[in-house]
Scaffold this motif. Sequence first.
Motif, PDB file in Angstrom:
ATOM      1  N   LEU A   1       0.821  -1.203   0.000  1.00  0.00           N
ATOM      2  CA  LEU A   1       0.000   0.000   0.000  1.00  0.00           C
ATOM      3  C   LEU A   1       0.861   1.262   0.000  1.00  0.00           C
ATOM      4  O   LEU A   1       0.475   2.280  -0.582  1.00  0.00           O
ATOM      5  CB  LEU A   1      -0.955  -0.007   1.190  1.00  0.00           C
ATOM      6  N   ALA A   2       2.034   1.197   0.635  1.00  0.00           N
ATOM      7  CA  ALA A   2       2.955   2.338   0.595  1.00  0.00           C
ATOM      8  C   ALA A   2       3.419   2.580  -0.834  1.00  0.00           C
ATOM      9  O   ALA A   2       3.504   3.727  -1.287  1.00  0.00           O
ATOM     10  CB  ALA A   2       4.153   2.088   1.515  1.00  0.00           C
ATOM     11  N   MET A   3       3.708   1.510  -1.557  1.00  0.00           N
ATOM     12  CA  MET A   3       4.101   1.664  -2.968  1.00  0.00           C
ATOM     13  C   MET A   3       2.947   2.187  -3.808  1.00  0.00           C
ATOM     14  O   MET A   3       3.143   2.984  -4.725  1.00  0.00           O
ATOM     15  CB  MET A   3       4.613   0.335  -3.517  1.00  0.00           C
ATOM     16  N   LEU A   4       1.743   1.754  -3.474  1.00  0.00           N
ATOM     17  CA  LEU A   4       0.562   2.235  -4.194  1.00  0.00           C
ATOM     18  C   LEU A   4       0.351   3.729  -3.969  1.00  0.00           C
ATOM     19  O   LEU A   4      -0.112   4.436  -4.861  1.00  0.00           O
ATOM     20  CB  LEU A   4      -0.668   1.444  -3.750  1.00  0.00           C
ATOM     21  N   MET A   5       0.727   4.211  -2.790  1.00  0.00           N
ATOM     22  CA  MET A   5       0.610   5.640  -2.504  1.00  0.00           C
ATOM     23  C   MET A   5       1.519   6.483  -3.394  1.00  0.00           C
ATOM     24  O   MET A   5       1.291   7.671  -3.561  1.00  0.00           O
ATOM     25  CB  MET A   5       0.939   5.931  -1.034  1.00  0.00           C
ATOM     26  N   LEU A   6       2.550   5.872  -3.955  1.00  0.00           N
ATOM     27  CA  LEU A   6       3.484   6.607  -4.809  1.00  0.00           C
ATOM     28  C   LEU A   6       2.973   6.810  -6.225  1.00  0.00           C
ATOM     29  O   LEU A   6       3.497   7.632  -6.967  1.00  0.00           O
ATOM     30  CB  LEU A   6       4.824   5.870  -4.876  1.00  0.00           C
ATOM     31  N   LEU A   7       1.940   6.062  -6.593  1.00  0.00           N
ATOM     32  CA  LEU A   7       1.409   6.194  -7.949  1.00  0.00           C
ATOM     33  C   LEU A   7       0.742   7.553  -8.122  1.00  0.00           C
ATOM     34  O   LEU A   7       0.075   8.052  -7.224  1.00  0.00           O
ATOM     35  CB  LEU A   7       0.399   5.084  -8.227  1.00  0.00           C
ATOM     36  N   PRO A   8       0.898   8.154  -9.296  1.00  0.00           N
ATOM     37  CA  PRO A   8       0.291   9.473  -9.535  1.00  0.00           C
ATOM     38  C   PRO A   8      -1.194   9.346  -9.851  1.00  0.00           C
ATOM     39  O   PRO A   8      -1.621   9.538 -10.980  1.00  0.00           O
ATOM     40  CB  PRO A   8       1.089  10.003 -10.728  1.00  0.00           C
ATOM     41  N   LEU A   9      -1.965   8.999  -8.844  1.00  0.00           N
ATOM     42  CA  LEU A   9      -3.403   8.859  -9.006  1.00  0.00           C
ATOM     43  C   LEU A   9      -4.094  10.095  -8.479  1.00  0.00           C
ATOM     44  O   LEU A   9      -3.547  10.859  -7.705  1.00  0.00           O
ATOM     45  CB  LEU A   9      -3.909   7.629  -8.246  1.00  0.00           C
ATOM     46  N   GLY A  10      -5.306  10.269  -8.853  1.00  0.00           N
ATOM     47  CA  GLY A  10      -6.092  11.382  -8.351  1.00  0.00           C
ATOM     48  C   GLY A  10      -7.202  11.695  -9.326  1.00  0.00           C
ATOM     49  O   GLY A  10      -7.244  11.184 -10.447  1.00  0.00           O
ATOM     50  N   SER A  11      -8.084  12.544  -8.897  1.00  0.00           N
ATOM     51  CA  SER A  11      -9.173  12.936  -9.765  1.00  0.00           C
ATOM     52  C   SER A  11      -8.864  14.301 -10.359  1.00  0.00           C
ATOM     53  O   SER A  11      -7.883  14.937 -10.015  1.00  0.00           O
ATOM     54  CB  SER A  11     -10.480  12.994  -8.965  1.00  0.00           C
ATOM     55  N   GLY A  12      -9.719  14.757 -11.246  1.00  0.00           N
ATOM     56  CA  GLY A  12      -9.540  16.077 -11.821  1.00  0.00           C
ATOM     57  C   GLY A  12      -9.712  17.168 -10.787  1.00  0.00           C
ATOM     58  O   GLY A  12      -9.135  18.238 -10.879  1.00  0.00           O
ATOM     59  N   ILE A  13     -10.508  16.894  -9.770  1.00  0.00           N
ATOM     60  CA  ILE A  13     -10.751  17.881  -8.720  1.00  0.00           C
ATOM     61  C   ILE A  13      -9.555  17.952  -7.776  1.00  0.00           C
ATOM     62  O   ILE A  13      -9.096  19.020  -7.419  1.00  0.00           O
ATOM     63  CB  ILE A  13     -12.025  17.514  -7.928  1.00  0.00           C
ATOM     64  N   ALA A  14      -9.072  16.796  -7.374  1.00  0.00           N
ATOM     65  CA  ALA A  14      -7.989  16.748  -6.391  1.00  0.00           C
ATOM     66  C   ALA A  14      -6.887  15.853  -6.901  1.00  0.00           C
ATOM     67  O   ALA A  14      -6.765  14.714  -6.494  1.00  0.00           O
ATOM     68  CB  ALA A  14      -8.528  16.252  -5.057  1.00  0.00           C
ATOM     69  N   GLY A  15      -6.072  16.347  -7.781  1.00  0.00           N
ATOM     70  CA  GLY A  15      -5.009  15.539  -8.352  1.00  0.00           C
ATOM     71  C   GLY A  15      -3.878  15.263  -7.396  1.00  0.00           C
ATOM     72  O   GLY A  15      -3.021  14.442  -7.669  1.00  0.00           O
ATOM     73  N   TYR A  16      -3.836  15.936  -6.265  1.00  0.00           N
ATOM     74  CA  TYR A  16      -2.727  15.752  -5.343  1.00  0.00           C
ATOM     75  C   TYR A  16      -3.123  15.026  -4.062  1.00  0.00           C
ATOM     76  O   TYR A  16      -2.303  14.818  -3.205  1.00  0.00           O
ATOM     77  CB  TYR A  16      -2.106  17.102  -4.970  1.00  0.00           C
ATOM     78  N   ALA A  17      -4.372  14.681  -3.910  1.00  0.00           N
ATOM     79  CA  ALA A  17      -4.827  14.049  -2.671  1.00  0.00           C
ATOM     80  C   ALA A  17      -4.909  12.539  -2.837  1.00  0.00           C
ATOM     81  O   ALA A  17      -5.788  12.029  -3.494  1.00  0.00           O
ATOM     82  CB  ALA A  17      -6.185  14.604  -2.250  1.00  0.00           C
ATOM     83  N   MET A  18      -3.969  11.853  -2.241  1.00  0.00           N
ATOM     84  CA  MET A  18      -3.956  10.391  -2.220  1.00  0.00           C
ATOM     85  C   MET A  18      -4.237   9.971  -0.790  1.00  0.00           C
ATOM     86  O   MET A  18      -3.658  10.534   0.138  1.00  0.00           O
ATOM     87  CB  MET A  18      -2.582   9.888  -2.669  1.00  0.00           C
ATOM     88  N   PRO A  19      -5.140   9.044  -0.576  1.00  0.00           N
ATOM     89  CA  PRO A  19      -5.400   8.623   0.807  1.00  0.00           C
ATOM     90  C   PRO A  19      -4.157   8.016   1.441  1.00  0.00           C
ATOM     91  O   PRO A  19      -3.323   7.426   0.752  1.00  0.00           O
ATOM     92  CB  PRO A  19      -6.516   7.592   0.666  1.00  0.00           C
TER      93      PRO A  19
ATOM     94  N   SER B   1     -10.248   9.500   5.187  1.00  0.00           N
ATOM     95  CA  SER B   1     -11.396   9.043   5.981  1.00  0.00           C
ATOM     96  C   SER B   1     -12.418   8.303   5.119  1.00  0.00           C
ATOM     97  O   SER B   1     -12.931   7.261   5.517  1.00  0.00           O
ATOM     98  CB  SER B   1     -12.070  10.224   6.668  1.00  0.00           C
ATOM     99  N   PHE B   2     -12.707   8.853   3.950  1.00  0.00           N
ATOM    100  CA  PHE B   2     -13.692   8.196   3.094  1.00  0.00           C
ATOM    101  C   PHE B   2     -13.125   6.952   2.407  1.00  0.00           C
ATOM    102  O   PHE B   2     -13.891   6.110   1.944  1.00  0.00           O
ATOM    103  CB  PHE B   2     -14.265   9.176   2.074  1.00  0.00           C
ATOM    104  N   SER B   3     -11.819   6.833   2.361  1.00  0.00           N
ATOM    105  CA  SER B   3     -11.207   5.640   1.777  1.00  0.00           C
ATOM    106  C   SER B   3     -11.102   4.500   2.774  1.00  0.00           C
ATOM    107  O   SER B   3     -10.801   3.366   2.393  1.00  0.00           O
ATOM    108  CB  SER B   3      -9.807   5.975   1.248  1.00  0.00           C
TER     109      SER B   3
END
Length: 168
Positions: A25-43, A150-152
Amino acid sequence: MAGPRQGIAFMGLAGLMPLLVSLLLAMLMLLPLGSGIAGYAMPHLVMIACFYWLSWRPLLMPYGACMAVGLLLDLWLGVPLGVNIIMLLLTRLFVLNQLKHYKGKNRGVYWAVFSAMAFMLFGISWLIMCAVTGTILSVDAIFLQWLVTSFSYAPVAFILGRLRRWIL
């Protein structure tokens, strides 16, 4: 009668599962994921995993494992060294001190306890980041991070629960 083999079972792959899943999960946090609204917020998936595993099997997530995953996360994310270590160690302390109050309750209580704890920990990390940078940082980013985390919690905990039932 519990024999010596019962303690050895925790040393196998099943005993390492919480640490391995947290690292994944720590490695998954490194992926550049996000939505158009919040491109920088990764749980903060590692905090979710630590809270989950500590709530169900605290012996499988010792202080050393929390510290090691926190250190790797600090190094990978490029944040000041110790921020994630402190967050994960405080997660462990919080869960071990409060587990007797919410253990056995429904999933909504676990989610509420996690959200309250995460709010406190993100506030502490914000204070640390402000102290390190020497400026007052905007709380918007940290609030969004807490909200997304929290929502994740519910879907990640559901997946971790299925994994726990399958492996352990």
